[in-house]
Design a protein around this motif. Structure first.
Motif, PDB file in Angstrom:
ATOM      1  N   LEU A   1       0.871  -1.246  -0.005  1.00  0.00           N
ATOM      2  CA  LEU A   1      -0.020  -0.016  -0.070  1.00  0.00           C
ATOM      3  C   LEU A   1       0.788   1.380  -0.019  1.00  0.00           C
ATOM      4  CD1 LEU A   1      -2.846  -1.006   2.653  1.00  0.00           C
ATOM      5  CD2 LEU A   1      -2.875  -0.859   0.142  1.00  0.00           C
ATOM      6  N   LEU A   2       2.121   1.293   0.418  1.00  0.00           N
ATOM      7  CA  LEU A   2       3.180   2.570   0.605  1.00  0.00           C
ATOM      8  C   LEU A   2       4.403   2.267  -0.416  1.00  0.00           C
ATOM      9  CD1 LEU A   2       2.788   2.924   4.372  1.00  0.00           C
ATOM     10  CD2 LEU A   2       1.558   4.161   2.468  1.00  0.00           C
ATOM     11  N   PRO A   3       4.918   3.334  -0.376  1.00  0.00           N
ATOM     12  CA  PRO A   3       6.310   3.025  -1.079  1.00  0.00           C
ATOM     13  C   PRO A   3       7.279   2.375  -0.103  1.00  0.00           C
ATOM     14  CG  PRO A   3       5.488   5.447  -1.398  1.00  0.00           C
ATOM     15  CD  PRO A   3       4.570   4.722  -0.681  1.00  0.00           C
ATOM     16  N   LEU A   4       8.157   1.623  -0.669  1.00  0.00           N
ATOM     17  CA  LEU A   4       8.924   0.858   0.464  1.00  0.00           C
ATOM     18  C   LEU A   4       9.871   1.781   1.213  1.00  0.00           C
ATOM     19  CD1 LEU A   4      10.258  -2.055  -2.136  1.00  0.00           C
ATOM     20  CD2 LEU A   4       8.833  -2.307   0.018  1.00  0.00           C
TER      21      LEU A   4
ATOM     22  N   ALA B   1       6.076  11.290   1.269  1.00  0.00           N
ATOM     23  CA  ALA B   1       5.968  10.408   0.573  1.00  0.00           C
ATOM     24  C   ALA B   1       4.687  10.495  -0.373  1.00  0.00           C
ATOM     25  CB  ALA B   1       5.471   9.050   1.151  1.00  0.00           C
ATOM     26  N   GLY B   2       4.898  10.095  -1.821  1.00  0.00           N
ATOM     27  CA  GLY B   2       3.721   9.995  -2.729  1.00  0.00           C
ATOM     28  C   GLY B   2       3.217   8.393  -2.863  1.00  0.00           C
ATOM     29  N   PRO B   3       2.337   8.331  -3.982  1.00  0.00           N
ATOM     30  CA  PRO B   3       1.946   6.921  -4.085  1.00  0.00           C
ATOM     31  C   PRO B   3       3.197   5.910  -4.208  1.00  0.00           C
ATOM     32  CG  PRO B   3       1.556   8.247  -6.010  1.00  0.00           C
ATOM     33  CD  PRO B   3       2.225   8.966  -5.082  1.00  0.00           C
ATOM     34  N   GLU B   4       2.659   4.563  -4.105  1.00  0.00           N
ATOM     35  CA  GLU B   4       3.777   3.232  -4.407  1.00  0.00           C
ATOM     36  C   GLU B   4       3.660   3.194  -5.779  1.00  0.00           C
ATOM     37  OE1 GLU B   4      -0.110   1.273  -4.151  1.00  0.00           O
ATOM     38  OE2 GLU B   4       0.716   3.119  -3.084  1.00  0.00           O
ATOM     39  N   GLY B   5       4.878   2.638  -6.404  1.00  0.00           N
ATOM     40  CA  GLY B   5       5.175   2.430  -7.721  1.00  0.00           C
ATOM     41  C   GLY B   5       4.487   1.096  -8.107  1.00  0.00           C
ATOM     42  N   GLU B   6       5.234   0.400  -9.128  1.00  0.00           N
ATOM     43  CA  GLU B   6       4.939  -0.988  -9.561  1.00  0.00           C
ATOM     44  C   GLU B   6       4.860  -2.001  -8.569  1.00  0.00           C
ATOM     45  OE1 GLU B   6       3.759  -1.229 -12.657  1.00  0.00           O
ATOM     46  OE2 GLU B   6       4.205   0.743 -13.047  1.00  0.00           O
ATOM     47  N   HIS B   7       4.154  -3.122  -8.526  1.00  0.00           N
ATOM     48  CA  HIS B   7       4.206  -4.039  -7.976  1.00  0.00           C
ATOM     49  C   HIS B   7       4.808  -5.371  -8.721  1.00  0.00           C
ATOM     50  CE1 HIS B   7       0.468  -2.809  -5.259  1.00  0.00           C
ATOM     51  NE2 HIS B   7       1.722  -2.175  -5.058  1.00  0.00           N
TER      52      HIS B   7
ATOM     53  N   GLY C   1      14.300   0.274   0.376  1.00  0.00           N
ATOM     54  CA  GLY C   1      14.073   1.787  -0.040  1.00  0.00           C
ATOM     55  C   GLY C   1      14.696   2.108  -1.245  1.00  0.00           C
ATOM     56  N   VAL C   2      15.913   1.634  -1.476  1.00  0.00           N
ATOM     57  CA  VAL C   2      16.794   2.159  -2.725  1.00  0.00           C
ATOM     58  C   VAL C   2      15.945   1.417  -3.923  1.00  0.00           C
ATOM     59  CG1 VAL C   2      18.976   1.960  -3.718  1.00  0.00           C
ATOM     60  CG2 VAL C   2      18.894   2.654  -1.554  1.00  0.00           C
ATOM     61  N   VAL C   3      15.887   0.083  -3.715  1.00  0.00           N
ATOM     62  CA  VAL C   3      15.201  -0.807  -4.606  1.00  0.00           C
ATOM     63  C   VAL C   3      13.836  -0.200  -5.063  1.00  0.00           C
ATOM     64  CG1 VAL C   3      14.133  -3.098  -5.130  1.00  0.00           C
ATOM     65  CG2 VAL C   3      16.472  -2.798  -4.030  1.00  0.00           C
ATOM     66  N   GLY C   4      13.184   0.040  -4.218  1.00  0.00           N
ATOM     67  CA  GLY C   4      11.627   0.876  -4.362  1.00  0.00           C
ATOM     68  C   GLY C   4      11.949   2.055  -5.460  1.00  0.00           C
ATOM     69  N   VAL C   5      12.904   2.819  -4.985  1.00  0.00           N
ATOM     70  CA  VAL C   5      12.918   4.161  -5.709  1.00  0.00           C
ATOM     71  C   VAL C   5      13.580   4.005  -7.378  1.00  0.00           C
ATOM     72  CG1 VAL C   5      14.218   6.281  -5.824  1.00  0.00           C
ATOM     73  CG2 VAL C   5      13.222   5.749  -3.701  1.00  0.00           C
ATOM     74  N   LEU C   6      14.663   3.183  -7.286  1.00  0.00           N
ATOM     75  CA  LEU C   6      15.313   2.740  -8.286  1.00  0.00           C
ATOM     76  C   LEU C   6      14.672   1.747  -9.390  1.00  0.00           C
ATOM     77  CD1 LEU C   6      19.224   2.587  -7.222  1.00  0.00           C
ATOM     78  CD2 LEU C   6      17.796   4.653  -8.109  1.00  0.00           C
ATOM     79  N   TRP C   7      13.898   0.895  -9.065  1.00  0.00           N
ATOM     80  CA  TRP C   7      13.434  -0.236  -9.652  1.00  0.00           C
ATOM     81  C   TRP C   7      12.000  -0.463  -9.921  1.00  0.00           C
ATOM     82  CZ3 TRP C   7      18.297  -1.600  -7.366  1.00  0.00           C
ATOM     83  CH2 TRP C   7      19.545  -1.484  -8.147  1.00  0.00           C
TER      84      TRP C   7
ATOM     85  N   GLY D   1       9.774   2.224  -8.963  1.00  0.00           N
ATOM     86  CA  GLY D   1       8.908   3.781  -9.318  1.00  0.00           C
ATOM     87  C   GLY D   1       8.244   4.455  -7.972  1.00  0.00           C
ATOM     88  N   ASP D   2       8.941   3.911  -6.757  1.00  0.00           N
ATOM     89  CA  ASP D   2       8.533   4.736  -5.700  1.00  0.00           C
ATOM     90  C   ASP D   2       8.941   6.167  -5.838  1.00  0.00           C
ATOM     91  OD1 ASP D   2       7.315   2.338  -4.647  1.00  0.00           O
ATOM     92  OD2 ASP D   2       8.825   1.966  -3.053  1.00  0.00           O
ATOM     93  N   SER D   3       8.214   7.121  -5.282  1.00  0.00           N
ATOM     94  CA  SER D   3       8.598   8.433  -5.424  1.00  0.00           C
ATOM     95  C   SER D   3       7.876   9.325  -4.206  1.00  0.00           C
ATOM     96  CB  SER D   3       8.088   9.119  -6.889  1.00  0.00           C
ATOM     97  OG  SER D   3       6.760   9.158  -7.070  1.00  0.00           O
ATOM     98  N   ALA D   4       8.591  10.517  -4.239  1.00  0.00           N
ATOM     99  CA  ALA D   4       7.897  11.416  -3.160  1.00  0.00           C
ATOM    100  C   ALA D   4       6.858  12.431  -3.863  1.00  0.00           C
ATOM    101  CB  ALA D   4       9.128  12.425  -2.628  1.00  0.00           C
ATOM    102  N   ARG D   5       5.997  13.102  -2.876  1.00  0.00           N
ATOM    103  CA  ARG D   5       5.323  14.282  -3.640  1.00  0.00           C
ATOM    104  C   ARG D   5       6.101  15.177  -4.538  1.00  0.00           C
ATOM    105  NH1 ARG D   5       0.209  13.862  -0.698  1.00  0.00           N
ATOM    106  NH2 ARG D   5       0.427  12.853   1.005  1.00  0.00           N
TER     107      ARG D   5
END
Length: 305
Positions: free
Chosen positions: A83-86, A134-140, A250-256, A258-262
């Motif tokens: 439900l959340l960015p990692l 935190a913004g919306p979570e990225g890909e699953h 956290g790094v994996v979520g951002v780099l691969w 698509g997790d991002s901030a507002r």
């Protein structure tokens, strides 16, 4: 977002309470083992806890109750990871360090130093920054090769880490905590990319290497965390665990993934993330000798036979 935040906080409370209960069981088991051995610690010739000692710790009622809470925390944490960015879900879950520290005062008779309290306060502030930014979570979903790499790296970490910490003796607490955190971090990544969840498909689920990375990371991380609790400071071990299970996912979520901030708050998310990790390291650094300071007898190496 609110449901994800509430779920992550509940997981954090479960994990923090479980860690202290497991520490109580692990230390009671170690004392009983030492008493049966005529005062010698239940350690291997290299200074690490024996497998028998760790197994006995795992069947104390405190440890079992702590494990049940860990399981509940795992289920809640898995939901939060979907439900959340990692970088947000894992950091909130890692705030179980605060629960661990507060309960260790009550249940383990520890006295936290001023710098430990300061580090915990900074961690709480960093979590607020992350929640705001935190913004919306990225890909699953991720390429199947990523699933296989996740499984291979997780097996290597847990197997190699298990051999390493048994040779390090009392110095294994922070190392074992860090490795267990990496195992739990792999678990978080595995939950995020797991196939066959939405929509549910049992065949796809069982065929996914990420499922087995979750099992290896979870069970191996629990074993390494038990070792860490046996040989050193509960707060230092938990703080090292925080770093392992927060940074890599956290790094994996951002780099691969698509997790991002507002929009416009990327700097706040980055600052809060770095601050959270640094404050956890601070608790590990300042709490490293608390076992000796607060009446917890350190494990002593036995001479080789």
């Amino acid at each position: 977002m609110f449901i994800g935040l509430a779920t992550a906080v509940a997981a954090s409370v479960c994990y923090g309470t479980g860690s202290v209960l497991q520490a109580v069981g692990a230390r009671r088991s170690a004392r009983e083992e030492a008493a049966r051995a005529g005062g010698a610690s239940a350690v291997t010739q290299h200074g690490g806890p024996s497998l028998a000692s760790t197994a006995k710790a795992a069947v104390t009622w405190e440890f079992i109750l702590g494990t049940v809470l860990d399981f509940v925390g795992f289920m809640l944490g898995a939901l939060a990871a979907r439900l959340l960015p990692l970088f947000l879900s894992q950091t909130i879950i890692s705030a179980n360090l605060v629960i661990t520290a507060l309960l260790s005062v009550r249940l383990l008779g520890l006295r936290l130093k001023g710098m430990e309290w300061a580090s915990i306060g900074v961690l709480c502030g960093a979590l607020v920054m992350l929640a705001v930014a935190a913004g919306p979570e990225g890909e699953h979903h991720a390429a199947r090769a990523v699933h296989w790499w996740l499984l291979a790296v997780t097996v290597l970490l847990i197997a190699g880490g298990g051999l390493l910490v048994r040779r390090l003796g009392r110095g294994a607490a922070v190392v074992a905590g860090l490795l267990s955190g990496l195992g739990f971090g792999a678990l978080g990544v595995g939950v995020r990319v797991l196939d066959g969840v939405e929509p549910f498909d049992l065949v796809r689920l069982l065929a996914d290497p990420a499922l087995y990375a979750i099992l290896v990371g979870g069970l191996g991380g629990m074993y390494l965390h038990t070792v860490a609790l046996q040989v050193g400071s509960v707060n230092a071990a938990t703080a090292a665990l925080v770093v392992g299970e927060t940074v890599v996912p956290g790094v994996v979520g951002v780099l691969w993934l698509g997790d991002s901030a507002r929009a416009g708050l990327g700097w706040l998310a980055a600052f809060g993330f770095v601050l959270a990790v640094a404050s956890a390291v601070g608790v590990a650094w300042f709490g490293e000798d608390e076992g000796a300071l607060h009446g917890v007898e350190p494990q002593q190496e036995t001479a080789p036979a």
